[in-house]
Write a protein that holds these residues in place. Structure first.
Motif, mmCIF file in Angstrom:
data_model
loop_
_atom_site.group_PDB
_atom_site.id
_atom_site.type_symbol
_atom_site.label_atom_id
_atom_site.label_comp_id
_atom_site.label_asym_id
_atom_site.label_seq_id
_atom_site.Cartn_x
_atom_site.Cartn_y
_atom_site.Cartn_z
ATOM 1 N N GLU A 88 0.827 -1.211 0.000
ATOM 2 C CA GLU A 88 0.000 0.000 0.000
ATOM 3 C C GLU A 88 0.861 1.261 0.000
ATOM 4 N N LYS A 89 1.811 1.324 0.909
ATOM 5 C CA LYS A 89 2.631 2.538 1.028
ATOM 6 C C LYS A 89 3.594 2.685 -0.155
ATOM 7 N N PRO A 116 12.522 -0.751 2.903
ATOM 8 C CA PRO A 116 12.401 -0.478 1.468
ATOM 9 C C PRO A 116 11.622 0.800 1.168
ATOM 10 N N LEU A 117 10.708 1.182 2.060
ATOM 11 C CA LEU A 117 9.955 2.419 1.838
ATOM 12 C C LEU A 117 10.838 3.639 2.050
ATOM 13 N N ALA A 118 11.675 3.604 3.096
ATOM 14 C CA ALA A 118 12.617 4.704 3.317
ATOM 15 C C ALA A 118 13.575 4.818 2.143
ATOM 16 N N ALA A 133 2.962 1.786 -3.204
ATOM 17 C CA ALA A 133 2.150 2.317 -4.296
ATOM 18 C C ALA A 133 1.892 3.801 -4.104
ATOM 19 N N GLU A 134 1.600 4.215 -2.892
ATOM 20 C CA GLU A 134 1.379 5.635 -2.611
ATOM 21 C C GLU A 134 2.627 6.464 -2.901
ATOM 22 N N LEU A 135 3.786 5.914 -2.573
ATOM 23 C CA LEU A 135 5.050 6.657 -2.688
ATOM 24 C C LEU A 135 5.643 6.620 -4.092
ATOM 25 N N GLY A 136 5.052 5.854 -5.003
ATOM 26 C CA GLY A 136 5.497 5.926 -6.391
ATOM 27 C C GLY A 136 6.317 4.769 -6.899
ATOM 28 N N ALA A 137 6.330 3.615 -6.213
ATOM 29 C CA ALA A 137 7.083 2.464 -6.726
ATOM 30 C C ALA A 137 6.590 2.093 -8.120
ATOM 31 N N ALA A 138 7.521 1.766 -9.012
ATOM 32 C CA ALA A 138 7.159 1.390 -10.382
ATOM 33 C C ALA A 138 6.659 -0.048 -10.450
#
Length: 235
Positions: A94-95, A224-226, A97-102
């Motif tokens: 979810e996060k 991975p989000l950071a 996708a929100e943050l722009g992962a391709a």
């Protein structure tokens, strides 16, 4: 204005029935004929639309003008992650996708607690893809990241055409904040407990470069989000 993903190609002037999930959401919102909503098909931009007809289980809309707006990061970052257990993978998808992962590649690593195969793995992939769609609907993204089928770490590593960056706590890892990335980037991150030493050695032998976030040890779903934020913002 409510936003919904439509997996079929859209064009101004079309009259279409919304996908089942979007139709249910429209009904939950108690929308009525004549009310406006936004649609996107993942090919870029978004469309204004108007509800034409409400049925018991179906919703018909007329597609209006296309707005070519883009809300993607300048750099495409693909995440390959050792799956964290329980609900943490849902949160990560979810996060991300929100943050722009391709794209997001779930991996079965040596330290993985979550073990998936066969039909169960397929159902999880479909569920995570739905999580990514919902995150894009909420966040305003017009392109939905692909959540790939679950793969074993060694099989996935052997199939990669080009190496990327690997989060690691080993000596000599480069601070990720100092990485000067160009073009698309793939980031590899481990599950709870990280990648096994043999897995890190295999990745390094294949050309993957170890990188670290800082002195703190972050959770498998946080690291991975950071890193995603750092790489999408890197010059």
């Amino acid at each position: 204005m409510p936003r919904f993903h439509c997996p079929t190609p859209l064009a101004a002037g079309l009259v279409i029935d919304l996908p089942a999930g979007a139709a249910r959401h429209v009904q939950v919102l108690r929308m009525q004929p004549g009310m406006a909503l936004t649609l996107f098909d993942g090919r870029g931009g978004e469309y204004q639309a108007v509800v034409e007809q409400m049925g018991r289980s179906d919703v018909r809309v007329q597609v209006g003008a296309h707005d070519p707006v883009e809300r993607e990061p300048v750099r495409a970052v693909h995440l390959a992650v050792g799956m964290p257990a329980n609900e943490r993978m849902d949160w990560l998808v979810e996060k991300a996708a929100e943050l722009g992962a391709a794209s997001i590649q779930p991996l079965q690593a040596q330290h993985s607690v979550l073990r998936l195969q066969g039909e169960r793995a397929q159902k999880k992939q479909a569920h995570w893809q739905g999580v990514a769609v919902a995150a894009c609907e909420q966040s305003g993204r017009n392109r939905v990241p692909t959540v790939h089928p679950v793969r074993a770490f060694n099989e996935w590593l052997a199939s990669q055409p080009a190496p990327g960056w690997m989060l690691s706590l080993r000596d000599g890892a480069v601070p990720l904040a100092q990485v000067k990335a160009s073009g698309e980037v793939t980031l590899l991150s481990g599950p709870e407990g990280g990648l096994a030493p043999a897995e890190e050695d295999a990745a390094i032998a294949a050309g993957w470069r170890p990188a670290r976030l800082g002195p703190a040890v972050l959770r498998a779903e946080t690291a991975p989000l950071a890193a995603l934020v750092l790489l999408t913002l890197a010059p």
